[in-house]
Design a protein around this motif. Sequence first.
Motif, mmCIF file in Angstrom:
data_model
loop_
_atom_site.group_PDB
_atom_site.id
_atom_site.type_symbol
_atom_site.label_atom_id
_atom_site.label_comp_id
_atom_site.label_asym_id
_atom_site.label_seq_id
_atom_site.Cartn_x
_atom_site.Cartn_y
_atom_site.Cartn_z
ATOM 1 N N MET A 1 80.979 10.130 -3.046
ATOM 2 C CA MET A 1 80.236 11.378 -3.100
ATOM 3 C C MET A 1 80.027 11.864 -1.676
ATOM 4 S SD MET A 1 76.362 12.078 -4.537
ATOM 5 C CE MET A 1 76.724 11.143 -5.988
ATOM 6 N N GLY A 2 80.342 13.110 -1.458
ATOM 7 C CA GLY A 2 80.188 13.688 -0.129
ATOM 8 C C GLY A 2 78.758 14.128 0.133
ATOM 9 N N TRP A 3 78.583 14.690 1.328
ATOM 10 C CA TRP A 3 77.258 15.152 1.749
ATOM 11 C C TRP A 3 76.714 16.197 0.793
ATOM 12 C CZ3 TRP A 3 74.414 19.308 3.479
ATOM 13 C CH2 TRP A 3 73.296 19.009 4.243
ATOM 14 N N ALA A 4 77.555 17.147 0.387
ATOM 15 C CA ALA A 4 77.099 18.224 -0.507
ATOM 16 C C ALA A 4 76.702 17.665 -1.864
ATOM 17 C CB ALA A 4 78.184 19.290 -0.653
ATOM 18 N N GLY A 5 77.476 16.733 -2.392
ATOM 19 C CA GLY A 5 77.153 16.123 -3.680
ATOM 20 C C GLY A 5 75.865 15.323 -3.621
ATOM 21 N N GLY A 6 75.679 14.611 -2.530
ATOM 22 C CA GLY A 6 74.451 13.849 -2.345
ATOM 23 C C GLY A 6 73.248 14.763 -2.234
ATOM 24 N N TRP A 7 73.434 15.891 -1.536
ATOM 25 C CA TRP A 7 72.358 16.867 -1.398
ATOM 26 C C TRP A 7 71.954 17.418 -2.767
ATOM 27 C CZ3 TRP A 7 68.306 18.934 0.499
ATOM 28 C CH2 TRP A 7 67.911 20.185 0.085
ATOM 29 N N GLN A 8 72.944 17.810 -3.563
ATOM 30 C CA GLN A 8 72.642 18.381 -4.882
ATOM 31 C C GLN A 8 71.881 17.375 -5.747
ATOM 32 O OE1 GLN A 8 72.896 21.452 -5.895
ATOM 33 N NE2 GLN A 8 73.842 22.089 -3.987
ATOM 34 N N GLN A 9 72.303 16.141 -5.710
ATOM 35 C CA GLN A 9 71.651 15.099 -6.499
ATOM 36 C C GLN A 9 70.210 14.883 -6.031
ATOM 37 O OE1 GLN A 9 73.576 11.236 -6.327
ATOM 38 N NE2 GLN A 9 73.432 11.105 -8.548
ATOM 39 N N ALA A 10 69.994 14.830 -4.730
ATOM 40 C CA ALA A 10 68.646 14.644 -4.194
ATOM 41 C C ALA A 10 67.760 15.850 -4.521
ATOM 42 C CB ALA A 10 68.709 14.427 -2.689
ATOM 43 N N ARG A 11 68.312 17.058 -4.353
ATOM 44 C CA ARG A 11 67.548 18.273 -4.658
ATOM 45 C C ARG A 11 67.127 18.295 -6.120
ATOM 46 N NH1 ARG A 11 68.395 22.725 -7.173
ATOM 47 N NH2 ARG A 11 70.604 22.365 -7.399
ATOM 48 N N GLN A 12 68.048 17.979 -7.007
ATOM 49 C CA GLN A 12 67.737 17.959 -8.441
ATOM 50 C C GLN A 12 66.638 16.954 -8.765
ATOM 51 O OE1 GLN A 12 71.592 17.244 -10.143
ATOM 52 N NE2 GLN A 12 72.191 19.400 -10.042
ATOM 53 N N ALA A 13 66.681 15.795 -8.125
ATOM 54 C CA ALA A 13 65.667 14.767 -8.370
ATOM 55 C C ALA A 13 64.295 15.229 -7.880
ATOM 56 C CB ALA A 13 66.065 13.460 -7.687
ATOM 57 N N VAL A 14 64.256 15.838 -6.694
ATOM 58 C CA VAL A 14 62.981 16.307 -6.146
ATOM 59 C C VAL A 14 62.406 17.420 -7.023
ATOM 60 C CG1 VAL A 14 61.923 17.524 -4.198
ATOM 61 C CG2 VAL A 14 63.461 15.596 -3.788
ATOM 62 N N VAL A 15 63.248 18.358 -7.425
ATOM 63 C CA VAL A 15 62.779 19.461 -8.270
ATOM 64 C C VAL A 15 62.298 18.928 -9.622
ATOM 65 C CG1 VAL A 15 63.490 21.572 -9.470
ATOM 66 C CG2 VAL A 15 64.155 21.204 -7.088
#
Length: 64
Positions: A1-15
Amino acid sequence: MGWAGGWQQARQAVVALWRRARPERALAIEAELEETRAEVVAAQAGDRLIEAAWEWPPTNFEGS
């Protein structure tokens, strides 16, 4: 998983956490996360430009 994929996953978890804890703030938090990410990406791009400038010798240096 790249940086963008990791970001999306983290953002979704926080939201998702905000939706459970304080649903009235979840949309604002999501927008703030996206704004912060854009700022970080822009800063990184600026850093890369500065690093590249230091790698290039000046073209009109008086000693050359």
